[in-house]
Design an enzyme around this catalytic site. Structure first.
Site, PDB file in Angstrom:
ATOM      1  N   ARG A 140      27.836  -9.794 -26.431  1.00 27.78           N
ATOM      2  CA  ARG A 140      26.830  -9.937 -25.378  1.00 27.78           C
ATOM      3  C   ARG A 140      25.793  -8.835 -25.581  1.00 27.78           C
ATOM      4  O   ARG A 140      26.100  -7.764 -26.128  1.00 27.78           O
ATOM      5  CB  ARG A 140      27.451  -9.863 -23.989  1.00 27.78           C
TER       6      ARG A 140
ATOM      7  N   THR B 227      30.101   7.564 -19.958  1.00 27.40           N
ATOM      8  CA  THR B 227      30.595   6.926 -21.180  1.00 27.40           C
ATOM      9  C   THR B 227      30.516   7.870 -22.368  1.00 27.40           C
ATOM     10  O   THR B 227      31.494   8.073 -23.090  1.00 27.40           O
ATOM     11  CB  THR B 227      29.804   5.643 -21.467  1.00 27.40           C
TER      12      THR B 227
ATOM     13  N   GLN C 125      35.411   2.727 -19.205  1.00 30.67           N
ATOM     14  CA  GLN C 125      34.848   3.207 -20.468  1.00 30.67           C
ATOM     15  C   GLN C 125      35.585   4.458 -20.950  1.00 30.67           C
ATOM     16  O   GLN C 125      35.708   5.423 -20.211  1.00 30.67           O
ATOM     17  CB  GLN C 125      33.365   3.516 -20.319  1.00 30.67           C
TER      18      GLN C 125
ATOM     19  N   GLN D 215      38.323  -0.268 -23.310  1.00 28.19           N
ATOM     20  CA  GLN D 215      36.888  -0.525 -23.152  1.00 28.19           C
ATOM     21  C   GLN D 215      36.086   0.538 -23.891  1.00 28.19           C
ATOM     22  O   GLN D 215      36.355   1.738 -23.771  1.00 28.19           O
ATOM     23  CB  GLN D 215      36.505  -0.548 -21.677  1.00 28.19           C
ATOM     24  N   ASP D 216      35.083   0.085 -24.676  1.00 22.56           N
ATOM     25  CA  ASP D 216      34.172   0.995 -25.382  1.00 22.56           C
ATOM     26  C   ASP D 216      34.897   1.884 -26.392  1.00 22.56           C
ATOM     27  O   ASP D 216      34.628   3.086 -26.478  1.00 22.56           O
ATOM     28  CB  ASP D 216      33.402   1.876 -24.394  1.00 22.56           C
TER      29      ASP D 216
ATOM     30  N   TRP E 185      23.727  -5.774 -24.928  1.00 21.13           N
ATOM     31  CA  TRP E 185      23.533  -4.600 -24.081  1.00 21.13           C
ATOM     32  C   TRP E 185      22.037  -4.336 -23.904  1.00 21.13           C
ATOM     33  O   TRP E 185      21.592  -3.890 -22.851  1.00 21.13           O
ATOM     34  CB  TRP E 185      24.235  -3.404 -24.720  1.00 21.13           C
TER      35      TRP E 185
ATOM     36  N   ASP F 233      33.515  -4.851 -24.595  1.00 19.23           N
ATOM     37  CA  ASP F 233      32.457  -4.182 -25.368  1.00 19.23           C
ATOM     38  C   ASP F 233      33.024  -3.109 -26.297  1.00 19.23           C
ATOM     39  O   ASP F 233      32.465  -2.016 -26.416  1.00 19.23           O
ATOM     40  CB  ASP F 233      31.427  -3.532 -24.430  1.00 19.23           C
TER      41      ASP F 233
END
Length: 328
Positions: A237, A106, A135, A157-158, A239, A181
């Site tokens: 959420r 990531t 990611q 994502q990310d 992490w 996320d």
């Protein structure tokens, strides 16, 4: 619908503001008419540990560069010529292999690493163009006292990684999009009058706030919109167990699920994470249906969410030794 349209056009009016004339120390221009043709060359030319601000004007163009702003390059300011036409992009992603045949991960997928303190950027698009491949970070921010004004962050994502656990960040009039996320990390970050755009399905935030920090991600007067289907997104959420995310006076569109928050499969997170809202509006605002372990702030509690408190050393964490009020 009328309120959504009013808020949407207000946000877009902010996003389309063009750069004002600026006295630049360096000019980056792909045509060869500036001081440098690439942004990294301009970063490298900034004197290490300079005590005055260095302004880098970036002319319109698409700059495919994997950038690093090291800790020695302090007080650097990027000014784009036009937010929609000044684009910094890269296409790494977590499962992509490096030169040793290893997955980048990531962090390794980041298109721009910001380690230097007191960095500012305005009128620029930051993009990870890898697509829906897992990611793929557009910008990873570690430095302290970071400001983005009138910028876009594009990805899936990310997308945006406020990574530094001793980092304070301020985003004003920005646009941030993604899927899973897409705003995640440890930092204390305020998103002020931003548009947060939900694509496909997922989670807006995945904060990993330190237990010692009073604040995590704070959204002030933002519009949470998107093109995803109804009831496909959670507000956040955890992490890490002490994830801290608060939305104040935000418009939440139909993409937000009635329960609002997810415990990431661990009931123990419900005892440690702090998730709250204050006067949410729109079809995604549903205080009565929210997860029982989340909070609806009182007027008195909401007053504490001002920039002086959020970024002040004494009220935030022992990790910070000085107060900070962002100045655009």
């Amino acid at each position: 619908m009328k309120r959504l349209q009013t808020l949407f056009f207000a946000v877009m009016a902010c996003l389309l503001v063009e750069a004002k004339p600026v006295n630049a120390d360096f000019i980056v221009d792909q045509s060869g008419e500036g001081d440098f043709a690439t942004i990294q060359e301009a970063i490298n030319a900034v004197p290490d540990f300079r005590k005055n601000e260095t302004v880098i004007l970036i002319k319109n163009g698409t700059y495919k560069e994997k950038l690093v702003l090291p800790t020695s390059k302090r007080m650097v300011r990027f000014v784009g010529e036009d937010m929609l036409k000044t684009i910094i992009t890269y296409d790494d992603y977590a499962q992509k292999k490096n030169s040793f045949g290893e997955e980048k991960g990531t962090t390794g997928s980041s298109g721009f690493y910001i380690f230097g303190d007191d960095f500012k950027a305005e009128n620029i698009t930051f993009e990870n163009s890898a697509g829906p491949v897992g990611q793929a970070v557009a910008v990873r921010v570690t430095g302290d006292r970071i400001i983005f004004n009138n910028c876009r962050f594009l990805g899936n994502q990310d997308t945006l990684y406020p990574q530094g656990d001793r980092s304070r960040q301020y985003y004003k009039n920005c646009y941030i999009e993604g899927t899973v996320d897409f705003i995640f990390g440890w930092s204390i970050a305020v998103f002020d009058h931003c548009e947060i755009f939900c694509k496909t399905s997922g989670y807006v935030t995945a904060a990993s706030t330190l237990e010692t920090n009073k604040y995590g991600f704070v959204f002030l007067n933002c519009a949470i919109t998107g093109n995803a289907d109804e009831n496909t997104f959670y507000l956040g959420r955890p992490w890490r167990p002490y994830s801290n995310v608060v939305y104040l006076n935000c418009y939440l569109d139909k993409q937000i699920k009635p329960e609002g928050w997810n415990n990431w499969g661990k009931e123990s997170n419900e005892q440690t994470a702090f998730y709250a809202e204050y006067k949410s509006t729109g079809p995604g605002a549903n205080a009565d249906a929210r997860a029982a372990w989340s909070h609806q702030l009182t007027d008195e509690q909401a007053k504490q969410y001002n920039l002086k408190n959020i970024f002040g050393a004494q009220s935030v964490s022992p990790a910070f030794d000085s107060d900070w009020i962002p100045e655009l």
